[in-house]
Design an enzyme around this catalytic site. Structure first.
Site, PDB file in Angstrom:
ATOM      1  N   GLU A   1     -15.461 -20.413 -23.768  1.00 30.31           N
ATOM      2  CA  GLU A   1     -14.241 -19.850 -23.046  1.00 30.31           C
ATOM      3  C   GLU A   1     -13.315 -21.399 -22.544  1.00 30.31           C
ATOM      4  OE1 GLU A   1     -13.547 -17.626 -18.863  1.00 30.31           O
ATOM      5  OE2 GLU A   1     -15.028 -19.156 -18.936  1.00 30.31           O
TER       6      GLU A   1
ATOM      7  N   GLY B   1     -16.120 -17.567 -16.413  1.00 30.63           N
ATOM      8  CA  GLY B   1     -15.034 -17.436 -15.422  1.00 30.63           C
ATOM      9  C   GLY B   1     -15.045 -17.959 -14.122  1.00 30.63           C
ATOM     10  N   GLU B   2     -15.546 -19.391 -14.213  1.00 30.78           N
ATOM     11  CA  GLU B   2     -15.558 -20.012 -12.846  1.00 30.78           C
ATOM     12  C   GLU B   2     -14.084 -20.193 -12.575  1.00 30.78           C
ATOM     13  OE1 GLU B   2     -17.202 -24.207 -11.109  1.00 30.78           O
ATOM     14  OE2 GLU B   2     -18.045 -23.170 -12.836  1.00 30.78           O
TER      15      GLU B   2
ATOM     16  N   ARG C   1      -9.501 -22.137 -24.259  1.00 29.98           N
ATOM     17  CA  ARG C   1      -8.447 -22.405 -23.386  1.00 29.98           C
ATOM     18  C   ARG C   1      -8.020 -23.907 -22.999  1.00 29.98           C
ATOM     19  NH1 ARG C   1      -8.011 -18.212 -19.417  1.00 29.98           N
ATOM     20  NH2 ARG C   1      -9.651 -16.616 -19.557  1.00 29.98           N
TER      21      ARG C   1
ATOM     22  N   LEU D   1      -6.937 -10.268 -14.600  1.00 23.90           N
ATOM     23  CA  LEU D   1      -6.702  -9.390 -15.759  1.00 23.90           C
ATOM     24  C   LEU D   1      -7.702  -9.366 -16.852  1.00 23.90           C
ATOM     25  CD1 LEU D   1      -2.888 -10.106 -16.584  1.00 23.90           C
ATOM     26  CD2 LEU D   1      -4.123  -8.328 -15.337  1.00 23.90           C
TER      27      LEU D   1
END
Length: 263
Positions: free
Chosen positions: A92, A53-54, A96, A27
């Site tokens: 990032e 985004g790993e 998270r 997404l």
């Protein structure tokens, strides 16, 4: 991303994300940069390097997904691009809450040492306070065994900060093992650490003096650095803490005005 600060990925959580991706897709796009290299035959080979985004990439592979949405970032100078990769990866993961305290500390240290960012600049970029960044970086002063326990989640960041207050290595190691064996809470450990530190009646009474506290807070604000005032009767001392040569120079400039020699 060669600057990825995160080294460990929870396999169970990756599988959960993979199941979600298999059902709904990826997404949130990954962020990449485009690179070109000249092949031996003179042709151009294009490849993309991951910036952020790993975890989504790993989960997509587990899910058997071969195409994912990406945002391609272009136009950054090599040094700026390298710093950007690290900054975005840190941001990032922090958003998270997926970096352990030691990974965060090492990432902050890399921004400071390799890219010459001050702790205040790091804090501004990451939306943190300078004190938070400084306290996290101090965890790297812990012995290897305690840092490993922090990385594996055996103890919390608060536990690590309290152990830093124990200056004697032998006592620190003994309290650390007590912490593991007795599964102490932060409050338990705080009381245990207080028990080994010499009590200073003047320091305790100082905490009760509002005027001293106000002076301390005012100095900290004006100098942009932690300041501690200790009162011993009519005498006392002021301690100013800095965490980099740049911060020291900034303090000197504020204390002495313009006619100062650079350090």
């Amino acid at each position: 991303n060669p600057y990825q600060p995160r080294k460990g990925f929870d396999e169970a959580k990756l599988k959960e994300l993979a199941d979600s991706i298999r059902q709904y897709g990826v997404l949130q796009p990954l962020v990449v940069t485009r690179h070109e290299e000249t092949r031996a035959d003179g042709g151009i080979q294009v490849f993309y390097e991951l910036i952020a985004g790993e975890r989504r990439t790993r989960a997509a592979r587990l899910a058997g997904v071969h195409q994912v949405p990406v945002l391609i970032r272009e136009g950054d100078a090599p040094e700026a691009s390298a710093r950007l990769k690290l900054e975005l990866a840190i941001i990032e993961n922090i958003q998270r809450e997926e970096l352990n305290p030691i990974e965060k500390a090492r990432a902050f240290n890399k921004l400071q040492d390799e890219f010459r960012l001050t702790q205040r600049e790091i804090a501004s970029r990451l939306g943190k306070s300078r004190e938070t960044v400084a306290n996290t970086m101090r965890l790297l002063d812990l012995p290897a065994e305690i840092m490993e326990a922090l990385e594996k989640g055996k103890i919390s960041e608060s536990h690590g900060r309290l152990l830093l207050a124990v200056e004697d290595p032998g006592v620190q190691n003994r309290i650390f093992h007590e912490l593991l064996e007795k599964r102490m809470t932060t409050r338990d450990l705080k009381n245990r650490v207080r028990g080994v530190k010499p009590e200073n009646e003047n320091a305790v009474s100082q905490e009760m003096q509002p005027e001293i506290k106000m002076m301390q807070e005012k100095l900290s604000s004006e100098l942009g650095a932690p300041v501690k005032i200790e009162s011993h009767g009519e005498r006392g001392q002021i301690t100013i803490t800095f965490f980099s040569p740049e911060e020291l120079q900034n303090i000197v400039d504020k204390l002495g005005g313009e006619d100062q020699t650079s350090l």
